[in-house]
Structure formats: C-alpha cells, structure tokens
Design a protein around this motif. Structure first.
Motif, PDB file in Angstrom:
ATOM      1  N   SER A 631       0.693  -0.765  -0.042  1.00 30.94           N
ATOM      2  CA  SER A 631      -0.017  -0.248  -0.076  1.00 30.94           C
ATOM      3  C   SER A 631       0.928   1.011   0.313  1.00 30.94           C
ATOM      4  O   SER A 631       0.669   1.897  -0.671  1.00 30.94           O
ATOM      5  CB  SER A 631      -0.865  -0.072   1.191  1.00 30.94           C
ATOM      6  N   GLU A 632       2.028   1.152   0.834  1.00 26.39           N
ATOM      7  CA  GLU A 632       2.394   2.775   1.414  1.00 26.39           C
ATOM      8  C   GLU A 632       3.716   2.515  -1.007  1.00 26.39           C
ATOM      9  O   GLU A 632       3.469   3.741  -0.893  1.00 26.39           O
ATOM     10  CB  GLU A 632       4.250   1.619   2.089  1.00 26.39           C
ATOM     11  N   VAL A 633       3.398   1.586  -1.444  1.00 27.20           N
ATOM     12  CA  VAL A 633       4.715   1.623  -2.589  1.00 27.20           C
ATOM     13  C   VAL A 633       3.531   2.205  -3.783  1.00 27.20           C
ATOM     14  O   VAL A 633       4.180   2.511  -4.588  1.00 27.20           O
ATOM     15  CB  VAL A 633       4.934   0.275  -2.343  1.00 27.20           C
ATOM     16  N   VAL A 634       2.751   1.817  -3.833  1.00 28.53           N
ATOM     17  CA  VAL A 634       1.396   1.980  -4.784  1.00 28.53           C
ATOM     18  C   VAL A 634       0.798   3.864  -4.270  1.00 28.53           C
ATOM     19  O   VAL A 634       0.852   4.432  -5.811  1.00 28.53           O
ATOM     20  CB  VAL A 634       0.129   1.387  -5.197  1.00 28.53           C
ATOM     21  N   GLY A 635       1.146   4.225  -3.022  1.00 33.01           N
ATOM     22  CA  GLY A 635       1.204   5.374  -3.247  1.00 33.01           C
ATOM     23  C   GLY A 635      -0.608   6.162  -2.760  1.00 33.01           C
ATOM     24  O   GLY A 635      -0.484   7.245  -3.250  1.00 33.01           O
ATOM     25  N   PHE A 636      -1.361   5.200  -3.191  1.00 30.03           N
ATOM     26  CA  PHE A 636      -2.988   5.541  -2.499  1.00 30.03           C
ATOM     27  C   PHE A 636      -3.543   6.023  -1.575  1.00 30.03           C
ATOM     28  O   PHE A 636      -4.028   7.240  -1.063  1.00 30.03           O
ATOM     29  CB  PHE A 636      -3.983   4.274  -3.840  1.00 30.03           C
ATOM     30  N   ALA A 648      -2.420  -1.233  13.424  1.00 29.12           N
ATOM     31  CA  ALA A 648      -3.349  -1.834  13.634  1.00 29.12           C
ATOM     32  C   ALA A 648      -2.702  -3.374  13.411  1.00 29.12           C
ATOM     33  O   ALA A 648      -2.995  -3.972  13.308  1.00 29.12           O
ATOM     34  CB  ALA A 648      -4.849  -1.956  12.519  1.00 29.12           C
ATOM     35  N   SER A 649      -1.732  -3.503  12.594  1.00 29.78           N
ATOM     36  CA  SER A 649      -0.991  -4.971  12.148  1.00 29.78           C
ATOM     37  C   SER A 649      -0.387  -5.425  13.448  1.00 29.78           C
ATOM     38  O   SER A 649      -0.804  -6.944  14.109  1.00 29.78           O
ATOM     39  CB  SER A 649      -0.331  -4.371  11.424  1.00 29.78           C
ATOM     40  N   VAL A 650       0.531  -5.057  14.777  1.00 37.95           N
ATOM     41  CA  VAL A 650       1.098  -5.688  15.743  1.00 37.95           C
ATOM     42  C   VAL A 650      -0.056  -5.520  16.617  1.00 37.95           C
ATOM     43  O   VAL A 650      -0.428  -6.809  17.209  1.00 37.95           O
ATOM     44  CB  VAL A 650       1.927  -3.488  16.475  1.00 37.95           C
ATOM     45  N   VAL A 651      -1.700  -4.152  16.778  1.00 36.43           N
ATOM     46  CA  VAL A 651      -2.758  -4.678  17.848  1.00 36.43           C
ATOM     47  C   VAL A 651      -3.260  -6.338  17.143  1.00 36.43           C
ATOM     48  O   VAL A 651      -3.381  -7.003  18.199  1.00 36.43           O
ATOM     49  CB  VAL A 651      -3.426  -4.090  17.213  1.00 36.43           C
ATOM     50  N   ALA A 652      -3.815  -6.252  15.773  1.00 34.21           N
ATOM     51  CA  ALA A 652      -3.439  -7.640  15.122  1.00 34.21           C
ATOM     52  C   ALA A 652      -3.252  -8.615  15.320  1.00 34.21           C
ATOM     53  O   ALA A 652      -3.500 -10.195  15.967  1.00 34.21           O
ATOM     54  CB  ALA A 652      -3.909  -7.824  14.057  1.00 34.21           C
ATOM     55  N   LEU A 653      -1.880  -9.059  15.625  1.00 33.73           N
ATOM     56  CA  LEU A 653      -0.508 -10.033  15.821  1.00 33.73           C
ATOM     57  C   LEU A 653      -0.945 -10.240  17.166  1.00 33.73           C
ATOM     58  O   LEU A 653      -0.528 -11.421  17.760  1.00 33.73           O
ATOM     59  CB  LEU A 653       0.639  -9.613  15.114  1.00 33.73           C
ATOM     60  N   THR A 713      -6.730  -3.080   0.201  1.00 34.58           N
ATOM     61  CA  THR A 713      -4.649  -3.336   0.824  1.00 34.58           C
ATOM     62  C   THR A 713      -4.596  -1.871   0.048  1.00 34.58           C
ATOM     63  O   THR A 713      -3.543  -0.766   0.507  1.00 34.58           O
ATOM     64  CB  THR A 713      -3.811  -4.089   0.341  1.00 34.58           C
ATOM     65  N   ALA A 714      -4.315  -1.566  -1.027  1.00 35.07           N
ATOM     66  CA  ALA A 714      -4.156  -0.025  -1.778  1.00 35.07           C
ATOM     67  C   ALA A 714      -4.873   0.765  -1.246  1.00 35.07           C
ATOM     68  O   ALA A 714      -4.102   1.982  -1.078  1.00 35.07           O
ATOM     69  CB  ALA A 714      -4.192  -0.310  -3.583  1.00 35.07           C
ATOM     70  N   VAL A 718      -5.281   0.174   6.707  1.00 35.99           N
ATOM     71  CA  VAL A 718      -5.996  -0.040   7.756  1.00 35.99           C
ATOM     72  C   VAL A 718      -6.809  -0.872   8.456  1.00 35.99           C
ATOM     73  O   VAL A 718      -6.965  -1.766   9.173  1.00 35.99           O
ATOM     74  CB  VAL A 718      -6.636   1.792   8.457  1.00 35.99           C
ATOM     75  N   PHE A 719      -7.968  -1.182   7.108  1.00 36.55           N
ATOM     76  CA  PHE A 719      -9.004  -2.528   7.015  1.00 36.55           C
ATOM     77  C   PHE A 719      -8.182  -3.891   7.630  1.00 36.55           C
ATOM     78  O   PHE A 719      -9.275  -4.614   8.391  1.00 36.55           O
ATOM     79  CB  PHE A 719      -9.823  -1.976   5.903  1.00 36.55           C
ATOM     80  N   VAL A 720      -7.117  -3.948   6.270  1.00 35.51           N
ATOM     81  CA  VAL A 720      -6.443  -5.433   6.562  1.00 35.51           C
ATOM     82  C   VAL A 720      -6.024  -6.351   7.396  1.00 35.51           C
ATOM     83  O   VAL A 720      -6.462  -7.109   7.719  1.00 35.51           O
ATOM     84  CB  VAL A 720      -5.028  -4.896   5.660  1.00 35.51           C
ATOM     85  N   PRO A 721      -5.662  -5.505   8.518  1.00 35.56           N
ATOM     86  CA  PRO A 721      -5.266  -6.065   9.768  1.00 35.56           C
ATOM     87  C   PRO A 721      -6.692  -6.405  10.824  1.00 35.56           C
ATOM     88  O   PRO A 721      -6.010  -8.042  11.409  1.00 35.56           O
ATOM     89  CB  PRO A 721      -3.869  -5.185  10.395  1.00 35.56           C
ATOM     90  N   PHE A 722      -7.242  -5.874  10.874  1.00 32.45           N
ATOM     91  CA  PHE A 722      -8.480  -5.745  11.225  1.00 32.45           C
ATOM     92  C   PHE A 722      -9.543  -6.638  10.688  1.00 32.45           C
ATOM     93  O   PHE A 722      -9.753  -7.963  11.522  1.00 32.45           O
ATOM     94  CB  PHE A 722      -9.468  -4.816  11.908  1.00 32.45           C
ATOM     95  N   LEU A 723      -9.657  -7.104   9.772  1.00 27.11           N
ATOM     96  CA  LEU A 723      -9.811  -8.073   8.554  1.00 27.11           C
ATOM     97  C   LEU A 723      -9.386  -9.966   8.689  1.00 27.11           C
ATOM     98  O   LEU A 723      -9.972 -10.584   8.982  1.00 27.11           O
ATOM     99  CB  LEU A 723     -10.208  -8.029   7.072  1.00 27.11           C
TER     100      LEU A 723
END
Length: 753
Positions: A631-636, A648-653, A713-714, A718-723
């Motif tokens: 997501s960071e690379v594509v820049g949207f 969110a990824s840290v919390v999800a993990l 993701t793009a 932020v929704f991806v880790p929660f999903l």
C-alpha cells in the motif's frame, strides 16, 4: 474315411480351435486318404487363428488316450486345426476316429451334450468328448464311405435328381434335429456330409467345430463376422451384419445342393472379397440346374431375404411333391453394371464398382491412405475418371460439405460407388447389434479404434447414412435415442450429489472427450435383457459396497448408466472408507492402551505446540507487513493511513498470538498438525479448492479475491489487519471447538473400553 479337397477353408471362431466332427472332414495339409481314393489337386490349407502355430510334426497323443486307443494311422497329417487318427479301441477292438485339438475350448458344451446323447440318425455319432492333458478330444464313429463332395467331383453333369432328393430328406432331418435342440451348424457343405451307406443311401452331417448353441431365435457374433465359416456357404445376411439363426444352415444346404446338381464348385479360385460381394449383393444363379424340381428347391433355399427363405416347413412340403412359393428375384441395380476398362486395386482388376467398393471397405486403411493420404489427389482423379464409364458417373450419393476426416470422406466415396453397400465403416459392421459391441469396447478401453468410430459417427452424423444400407435396420431409431440419451445423461450428471461424486464424473468426461458419447450409446443400444443384466450387476455392487450415494443411483433407473461409469470410483471409495474404518479401530485401540499417559504427553508437549503457534504468527506478520508495504509503494493511501495500518498490524498480531497460544496450550501434543495454523489451513484450503473446481470457477474466484484484497490494501490498508484478526479469531474458535469435541469423543472411547 476320407478328407475333402478343393474346398474353401473353414475359418474358426477367434480363440477357438478347429472344428470337431467325423474324421476326414477337415481341409488339412498332407492328408492321408483311404486306399484307392485319388487326390484332386490344388487343396488349400486350412486357415487357423492369428498368432497360433500348427502342431509340430510327430506330435504324440496324450498318454491317457494312448492307453485306451491303438493308432492305426493318422488321417490328417500335421493338421493346423488338430490331429485326427483312425484308432482301434483296446477294450472293444472297434474302429474309432479320434480327434485331438491343439488346445481349448473344443466343442461347444451344449453341442457336445447333444452329439453324445440326443443326436439324430443323420448326425455323426460322437461316443465321447473330453479333455486329456489339457487338450480337448472327441471319439467318433468311423465312416469309411467318404463324403458327398466326391459325388460332385466325379459327376460333371450333376448328381442324379432322385439321389439328391433322398439326400435332401436325410440332411433336412439332421438339420431339423439340430435346430430343435437350439444348435446352428454354421459349416454345412459337401465335405461335411458323410456317406454311411450307398445302397441304401444313408448320410450324416459332421464337423461341429464351429457349431453354436442358439438359446433364442437368433444370436449375434459380430466380432466373428469375417473370421468364421466357409465363405461360399455363408448366407448374405450374416456377412452383412445379421444374426446366427436356423436360416444360416438352410442357405448352406442350398449352396451344397446347387453344387451337387451342377457338378461345379461355386467361385473356385475367386478372391474372398468378390465372393462376399456376390453373396451379399446378388441372387445365386441356378440356371445350370437341369432338373426343375431341384432348381425350385435351390431357388427357395437361396432366397437372399431371410424372411422368405425356405426352411424346414417348405422343404418338407417340397419332399411331399408340393411347390411352395419362392420370393421374386430383385432386379439388378445400376451399381452392379460393369466398365470396359478395369480399375486396379491391390493388384486385382475390377470392372464392377460395387465389387471395388466392397474390396476397399474390407481393406479400409489401405484405401484411405491411397485416396486421402499424402499426395493422393492424382489417385482420386484417376478413380473419378474410371467412374465416368458408368451412366450415372458414380454420383449416386453426394458428399456433404465440410467433411474433414479422411475416414468419413472415404465412406461417402464408397457409398457413391455402391449405395447398396453393407453398413461398414473402418472395417467394422455398423449394425444395431454391432453398435452395442462397439460401445462396450469403447467403454472398456481408454482410447482405441472403437472410441474413434463412435466419435466419427456422432460428429459426422453418419447413422442416417448407414440406416439406408444393407444391415442398417433400426439405425435411424438408434440415432434418435442416442441423441436423447446424450442430453439426458448430461443433465443428470449436473445434479449428481455429493460434490465429490459429481467431480469424479466430470473428471472422467474431461479425461476422455468421447466418454459421454460412449455412455449414451450404451444406453441407446440397450435391450431389455441388457438392462436386466445391468440391474443385477449394479445390485450386486450396491450390496457389496454399502455406499449411500451409490445406492441412490442404483435405485433410480435413469441413473443406471452413470452408476455403471462410477462403479470403479465407488469401489475405490469403499476401499478407502474400509481402510479408514480399520484405521479408526486401530486408533481407538491405541487410545485405550495409552490412556494412562494421554494427559502427561499433552502437558509435556505444550512447549512444542507453542513453538508452532509462534511460527504461525511470524508467517502472518510477514504477510501483513508485506501488504502494508504494498500500500505504501502504490501511493494511494496517506502517510497517516499507512502508520495506522502498521499499528493495527501490531494489535492484530498480538490478538492472534494470544488466541493461537491458548489453543496450543490447551491442545498440547494434539495441536499440530490437526488443529494448528499450518495443518488446519491446509485442510481448509483443500476443501475450498475442491468446491471451486467442482463448479469450474476456481480461476475466476481466485482472481476476484486477489483483486479485492489488492484494492482494499491499496486504498484502505488499515482495514486489512482488522479483517485478518477477525478471520483468525473466528477460525481459532472453530478449531478450539473441534479440538474439544474430538477430546470428548476420545474420552468416551476410553471410557467405553
């Protein structure tokens, strides 16, 4: 006893030995004749089954037969069918003829029972039939008077009509006895009628090596169409694909009588293909028969249409002096006309196009390569030029546009040359009975000629063409039924349950493109007897397998053919389930034996289980951070969104680590592979893949899922880790419940033991 000369050889059933009968009736090489009997020249060798070798010279009788019989002399020399000896029975001193076959099966069992117990006076006596050292044998009466073929050879102007009348009465009595006992001789000819006595005349029918039991009015043996019997004495309907029935022998009697009445051997030295054509396509000429009564009998017995051919009733009436009606002789057709300039095919010259068409159909592969192979256009042009000698230019049947197969193009060419040609395609008869045989062959083979023929019949829609040919009765109805069955089976296959069964049937259809055509042709050609046999077979399979889905197919008549196709899979499934049941019983026994250490092992292996859980979280962490990085690379997404996604990824993990660790701690040793992230994930992915493949949407579904994940993701990372955490928690709870359920089952098994 004598042996025949100058006869066309009797050809055996595929896989069967030579004929059985009184000695001297076999066309063998180096035949020893009775004293004083001259040998006519040009005796042909007897044809034997492909791949079989003649018996070595000097072969001795089995020891158990030598103990019972003293060999006086060998009557057939080193015969290709078997060896025939004149012997003297040691116990009685009586002369006996002993025939020893090279190998099984020997006489048809029903025929052997008739010959040894219930035979007519005018059928050669067989004292016993058995097997010695693996070789079938027969012990027969010795008839030294020779055969009626000697009459033909020694009477150039024909045998006396009064003698022939007496002969017909006796042979007719023998045939009626055979037919009353459901036996068709299939090889009646002058060489197979023995003379017991000349004054008064007494004859007997012999040589039952290819005789068959016909339990109903007729039976079909299409695989033997070109390999059985003596062709000049074979009726036209059999050569054109018909059945074996009593009319077979009455035709043979007609040819025999015609030869004796004229003193001439029909078709001496003529190529077998031409003989077949003459038999199938034309009326036998009896103008050379001088006596009007004998000529009438010949015309009645040699009626080409089996429905109107004389049989026992008409022959009896003729013997009483009556004159039964004879069917009218068909007018000659345009395809039987001849050309002044011959066409050369395989070294033979042909003036008649129907004979050329028949020869090409009998040598199909050669004709196909000659006319439709590489650089074949000049040869086709030469044939077209030759056909212009005929009034209609050989254009009786037009070739439809769009034919691509060389075989179908050759078929239409041959039908143009002779529209009345028998229904033959790629050297196979295309009749109602033969289609059933072809379908069964194709069903049993992976790929082969039968499958290719059936595919051509369907794709080029050839059955309507064959329906107009000789032997094509009922093919139009088969074609209609075939199309109906193909559509019906396709619809039924879509509704198969469970999914694994439907997937297996679809796999079979993908593996063999013609699978559905073959199965539907089997259904279309099935008779009531075939369906009854199939029902019994499937019933036996069902009782043995005990599979609910297979039982459901067998119970519903429309699904019988699908059940037949799935029977091998059902057997594999039954074996798998049986193996699983054995495994389950062994596991239950192991649980009871190790119950005392069960809890101890579970606790001791908790560290290992926690290690598997930690590795799973690491793998998940790599995947999540790869997505956020994407997501960071594509820049949207904005920088704030990217940062929130990392947090969110840290919390999800963390949540995943806690839930996965709790499951691993509780399950202990049992965590991996049954309930771990890796083992359970493999099972889930396998189930999803099978479901998608069953519905043929695997690739689109995967592509849609990946596209959706990439878009989410793009734009909203932020929704991806929660999903992910939501899915993982739900899945972990499911695995925990499954573990607890299995734990309770095992405790119950231990308690029950």
């Amino acid at each position: 006893m004598t042996t025949p000369e100058q006869e066309a050889p009797t050809v055996r059933d595929p896989g069967r030995d030579g004929p059985v009968g009184a000695v001297g009736l076999l066309a063998e090489a180096v035949t020893v004749l009775d004293a004083g009997r001259p040998r006519p020249g040009n005796e042909p060798p007897t044809v034997i089954d492909p791949g079989r070798a003649p018996m070595p010279a000097g072969h001795m009788l089995p020891a158990e037969l030598l103990e019972r019989f003293e060999v006086v002399r060998e009557l057939t020399g080193n015969g290709s069918q078997g060896e025939v000896f004149l012997t003297r029975e040691r116990s009685s001193g009586a002369d006996r003829v002993l025939k020893v076959h090279h190998g099984p099966p020997g006489l048809d069992g029903h025929v052997a029972a008739y010959l040894t117990r219930n035979r007519s006076l005018h059928v050669v006596e067989v004292h016993e039939a058995g097997v010695a050292s693996g070789q079938p044998y027969e012990v027969m009466q010795h008839v030294p008077g020779g055969t009626v073929r000697a009459w033909r050879d020694s009477s150039p102007s024909g045998v006396d009509p009064a003698v022939l009348t007496e002969l017909v009465g006796q042979v007719s009595a023998g045939l009626k006895s055979l037919h009353d006992n459901q036996i068709v001789h299939r090889d009646l000819k002058p060489a197979n009628v023995l003379v017991r006595s000349a004054e008064p005349l007494e004859v007997a029918i012999a040589d039952f090596g290819i005789s068959v039991h016909v339990p109903h009015d007729a039976i079909y043996r299409p695989e033997e169409r070109d390999t059985v019997g003596t062709i000049p004495y074979t009726p036209p309907e059999y050569l054109a694909g018909g059945a074996i029935e009593a009319g077979f022998d009455w035709w043979s009697l007609g040819i025999t009588l015609r030869e004796l009445a004229t003193g001439e051997l029909l078709w001496a030295g003529v190529h077998p293909d031409i003989v077949r054509s003459q038999l199938v396509g034309r009326q036998i000429d009896v103008d050379g028969v001088r006596d009007e009564r004998i000529a009438l009998l010949c015309r009645g017995l040699l009626t080409t249409d089996l429905r109107f051919r004389w049989g026992a009733e008409q022959v009896d009436a003729w013997l009483r002096g009556e004159s039964p009606a004879v069917a009218a002789i068909p007018a000659p057709t345009s395809s039987s006309q001849t050309a002044a300039t011959p066409y050369v095919f395989l070294g033979a010259e042909y003036h008649a196009r129907d004979l050329l068409a028949l020869s090409m159909s009998r040598h199909w592969n050669v004709a196909r390569e000659l006319l439709f192979g590489d650089d074949a256009r000049p040869r086709r042009r030469a044939l077209t030029t030759w056909l212009k000698q005929f009034p209609d230019h050989g254009g009786l049947v037009r070739e439809p546009r769009g034919l691509r197969s060389a075989d179908t193009r050759l078929l239409y060419l041959l039908r143009r040359m002779d529209p009345g040609q028998p229904a033959v395609y790629r050297e196979r008869d295309i009749t109602r009975a033969e289609l059933a045989v072809l379908a069964q062959e194709a069903f049993d083979e992976v790929e082969g000629q039968a499958t290719g023929i059936i595919t051509d019949l369907w794709q080029a829609d050839l059955l309507p063409l064959f329906a107009t040919a000789r032997g094509g009765d009922g093919l139009a109805e088969i074609r209609t039924q075939w199309h109906a069955e193909e559509g019906r089976l396709r619809d039924l296959a879509r509704g198969l349950r469970p999914d694994d069964v439907r997937a297996e049937f679809q796999r079979l259809s993908r593996q063999r493109e013609s699978f559905g055509l073959v199965l539907s042709l089997l259904a279309a050609c099935a008779t009531d007897a075939t369906r009854s046999e199939l029902q019994l077979r499937l019933g036996r399979e069902d009782r043995a397998l005990q599979l609910p889905w297979f039982e459901d197919l067998v119970r519903r008549r429309d699904y019988w053919w699908i059940a037949l196709a799935l029977a091998p899979y059902a057997n594999r499934e039954a074996d798998r389930l049986e193996a699983e049941e054995r495994q389950r019983r062994a596991h239950d026994a192991w649980l009871r034996r190790t119950a005392w250490q069960r809890e101890t092992l579970r606790r001791l292996n908790r560290p290992m289980a926690l290690g598997y859980a930690a590795v799973a979280v690491v793998v998940l962490a790599v995947a999540l951070y790869a997505l956020v990085t994407f997501s960071e690379v594509v820049g949207f997404a904005s920088e704030a969104q990217i940062l929130d996604a990392y947090l969110a990824s840290v919390v999800a993990l963390t949540v995943v680590l806690v839930t996965e660790s709790l499951l691993a701690w509780d399950a202990g040793e049992r965590y991996h592979p049954a309930y771990s992230f890796f083992g359970g994930g493999r099972v889930v992915l396998g189930r999803i893949a099978r479901r998608l493949l069953t519905r043929r949407i695997a690739v689109p579904a995967v592509l849609v899922a990946l596209a959706g994940l990439a878009a989410l993701t793009a734009f909203q990372p932020v929704f991806v880790p929660f999903l992910v955490v939501a899915l993982m928690v739900v899945w972990t709870v499911q695995r925990y419940l499954a573990w607890r359920e299995r734990d309770r089952e095992e405790l119950a098994i231990i308690a029950a033991g």
